[in-house]
Design a protein around this motif. Structure first.
Motif, short mmCIF file in Angstrom:
data_model
loop_
_atom_site.label_atom_id
_atom_site.label_comp_id
_atom_site.label_asym_id
_atom_site.label_seq_id
_atom_site.Cartn_x
_atom_site.Cartn_y
_atom_site.Cartn_z
N GLY A 26 0.84 -1.17 -0.01
CA GLY A 26 -0.08 -0.14 0.14
C GLY A 26 0.81 1.44 -0.23
N ARG A 27 -0.01 2.56 -0.41
CA ARG A 27 0.73 3.84 -0.31
C ARG A 27 -0.07 4.83 0.52
NH1 ARG A 27 2.29 4.34 -6.90
NH2 ARG A 27 2.78 2.33 -7.08
N VAL A 28 0.74 5.33 1.50
CA VAL A 28 0.19 6.12 2.24
C VAL A 28 0.40 7.67 1.95
CG1 VAL A 28 0.15 7.03 4.81
CG2 VAL A 28 0.37 4.74 4.23
N LEU A 29 -0.54 8.49 1.85
CA LEU A 29 -0.37 9.84 1.65
C LEU A 29 -0.60 10.59 3.03
CD1 LEU A 29 -0.02 12.69 -0.16
CD2 LEU A 29 -2.57 12.53 -0.42
N ALA A 30 0.49 11.21 3.57
CA ALA A 30 0.41 12.08 4.64
C ALA A 30 0.30 13.46 4.32
CB ALA A 30 1.63 11.78 5.78
N VAL A 31 -0.84 14.31 4.84
CA VAL A 31 -0.82 15.86 4.50
C VAL A 31 -0.64 16.19 5.91
CG1 VAL A 31 -1.98 17.44 3.39
CG2 VAL A 31 -2.47 15.19 2.42
N SER A 106 -3.13 5.05 -1.51
CA SER A 106 -4.26 4.01 -1.17
C SER A 106 -5.13 4.85 0.00
CB SER A 106 -3.61 2.75 -0.52
OG SER A 106 -2.67 2.06 -1.30
N LEU A 107 -4.63 5.43 0.61
CA LEU A 107 -5.26 6.14 1.69
C LEU A 107 -4.58 7.45 2.01
CD1 LEU A 107 -4.03 5.74 4.68
CD2 LEU A 107 -4.45 3.54 4.09
N ALA A 108 -5.03 8.19 2.67
CA ALA A 108 -4.45 9.69 3.37
C ALA A 108 -4.92 9.51 4.80
CB ALA A 108 -5.08 10.90 2.58
N VAL A 109 -3.71 10.17 5.36
CA VAL A 109 -3.87 10.38 6.73
C VAL A 109 -3.72 12.04 6.86
CG1 VAL A 109 -1.39 9.84 7.04
CG2 VAL A 109 -2.76 10.26 9.16
N LEU A 241 -0.53 0.26 8.61
CA LEU A 241 -1.32 -1.02 8.67
C LEU A 241 -2.40 -0.93 7.75
CD1 LEU A 241 -0.95 -1.56 12.66
CD2 LEU A 241 0.29 -2.81 10.79
N TRP A 242 -3.16 0.00 7.77
CA TRP A 242 -4.49 0.02 6.99
C TRP A 242 -4.02 -0.11 5.51
CZ3 TRP A 242 -8.87 4.33 6.65
CH2 TRP A 242 -9.96 3.74 6.13
N ALA A 243 -2.82 0.54 4.90
CA ALA A 243 -2.30 0.63 3.69
C ALA A 243 -2.18 -0.91 3.17
CB ALA A 243 -1.30 1.20 3.64
N GLN A 244 -1.74 -1.82 4.13
CA GLN A 244 -1.26 -3.13 3.87
C GLN A 244 -2.71 -4.02 4.00
OE1 GLN A 244 2.34 -4.33 6.45
NE2 GLN A 244 1.81 -2.36 7.08
N LEU A 245 -3.35 -3.79 4.90
CA LEU A 245 -4.83 -4.69 5.06
C LEU A 245 -5.60 -4.16 3.92
CD1 LEU A 245 -5.02 -4.21 9.15
CD2 LEU A 245 -4.96 -6.61 7.65
N GLY A 246 -5.82 -3.07 3.62
CA GLY A 246 -6.76 -2.69 2.60
C GLY A 246 -6.39 -2.99 1.20
N THR A 247 -5.17 -2.95 0.82
CA THR A 247 -4.33 -3.29 -0.42
C THR A 247 -4.63 -4.84 -0.67
OG1 THR A 247 -2.75 -1.77 -0.34
CG2 THR A 247 -2.35 -3.68 -1.56
N ALA A 248 -4.68 -5.68 0.49
CA ALA A 248 -4.76 -7.17 0.40
C ALA A 248 -6.60 -7.50 0.51
CB ALA A 248 -4.18 -7.98 1.70
N GLN A 249 -7.19 -6.65 1.22
CA GLN A 249 -8.60 -7.15 1.43
C GLN A 249 -9.53 -6.36 1.19
OE1 GLN A 249 -8.55 -7.65 5.91
NE2 GLN A 249 -6.56 -8.85 5.76
#
Length: 301
Positions: A26-31, A106-109, A241-249
């Motif tokens: 997964g790919r995290v975007l931190a703003v 994948s998501l943003a924080v 963690l969510w980037a990993q779990l979401g990419t898989a599930q």
């Protein structure tokens, strides 16, 4: 109320195949960050990487980008336009969207160290990515009248308020938030439709369900975490963690719940481990971030 224990993580923690590559996680975007609070973004981005995200993009004010790009070379930094007082500017929105289209996070924080950035409202209501909503993003939401009437409940989200932020979001006295922690976390979970934390001693994690939201209580962590920056580390861990779990599930309430449950336990355990070396008094948020690998090793044994 259920307890978050090591056995919980054995069921939920993402597994890593030997043939995996960075795109698998997964790919995290931190703003995150501002001229006076760049460290919040640093702690968040670093912790997302340390929690196992394959890639972390960090959008931050252009004036602080060179220093933090050097401090965290593992992250891909995006310098954005800023206001006169060093906050991310609203007109950074177009450049951010162009970056998102190209790099497909994948998501943003959002929120750590952003202050009252005029960009926050755009992130909250116009960004279509799954969100981890923390810190100044929570405060911006609380300042918006009747925010819950406009919130897109179908977007997967994780909310991470401490008691002060929870009180502001629910327009309740702080004392009531502390006295009615179970009720308060369930109430915010109903309003948002997302996985909701209430941080503090025995952090609560509320998972949305059709009837009564399910609440879990964490069993790790202590006064070593009562230090500025600890929440920024937590939001980064959960996002990673969510980037990993979401990419898989898939990015839904189920993967969000697993990420939040694993994240609060590992974050608390890392604080406990750091305190063994530095005492409850001496632990800094960076020490908690640095203890995350040891926390993972203990859980995976």
């Amino acid at each position: 109320m259920k307890q978050i224990t090591r056995e919980t993580l054995s069921a939920f923690l993402p597994r890593r195949e030997k043939t995996a590559h960075k795109g698998s996680f997964g790919r995290v975007l931190a703003v995150a960050g501002s001229r006076s609070m760049g460290g919040a973004g640093f702690l968040c981005a670093k912790s997302a990487l340390t929690a196992g995200a394959g890639l972390v993009f960090w959008a931050l004010p252009q004036s602080i980008q060179p220093a933090f790009a050097a401090a965290l070379p593992e992250a891909i930094t995006l310098p954005l336009a800023q206001t006169a007082d060093g906050l991310l500017a609203e007109d950074a929105w177009t450049d951010l969207l162009d970056f998102i289209r190209e790099h497909r996070p994948s998501l943003a924080v959002i929120g750590p160290g952003m202050g009252q950035s005029p960009l926050v409202d755009k992130l909250l209501f116009d960004l279509s990515l799954p969100l981890v909503v923390d810190a100044d993003a929570l405060n911006a939401l609380a300042r918006r009248p009747h925010w819950e009437q406009h919130w897109p409940k179908d977007r997967p989200c994780i909310f991470t308020p401490h008691p002060g932020e929870m009180a502001r979001l629910l327009k309740e006295p702080m004392a009531q938030t502390q006295e009615e922690r179970l009720h308060q976390v369930q109430e915010l979970c109903r309003k948002t439709g997302g996985v909701t934390l209430l941080k503090g001693c025995g952090t609560l994690v509320c998972v949305p369900q059709a009837q009564t939201p399910q609440v879990w209580q964490n069993t790790t962590g202590g006064p070593a975490l009562a230090k500025a920056g600890s929440g920024d580390v937590l939001s980064g861990v959960i996002a990673g963690l969510w980037a990993q779990l979401g990419t898989a599930q898939g990015f839904d309430a189920a993967s969000a719940a697993k990420a939040a449950l694993c994240g609060v336990y590992l974050h608390g355990l890392a604080g406990d481990l750091a305190a063994l070396k530095r005492s409850d008094f001496g632990v800094l948020a960076r020490d908690t971030a640095d203890a995350l690998p040891q926390a993972f090793l203990e859980v995976l044994q």
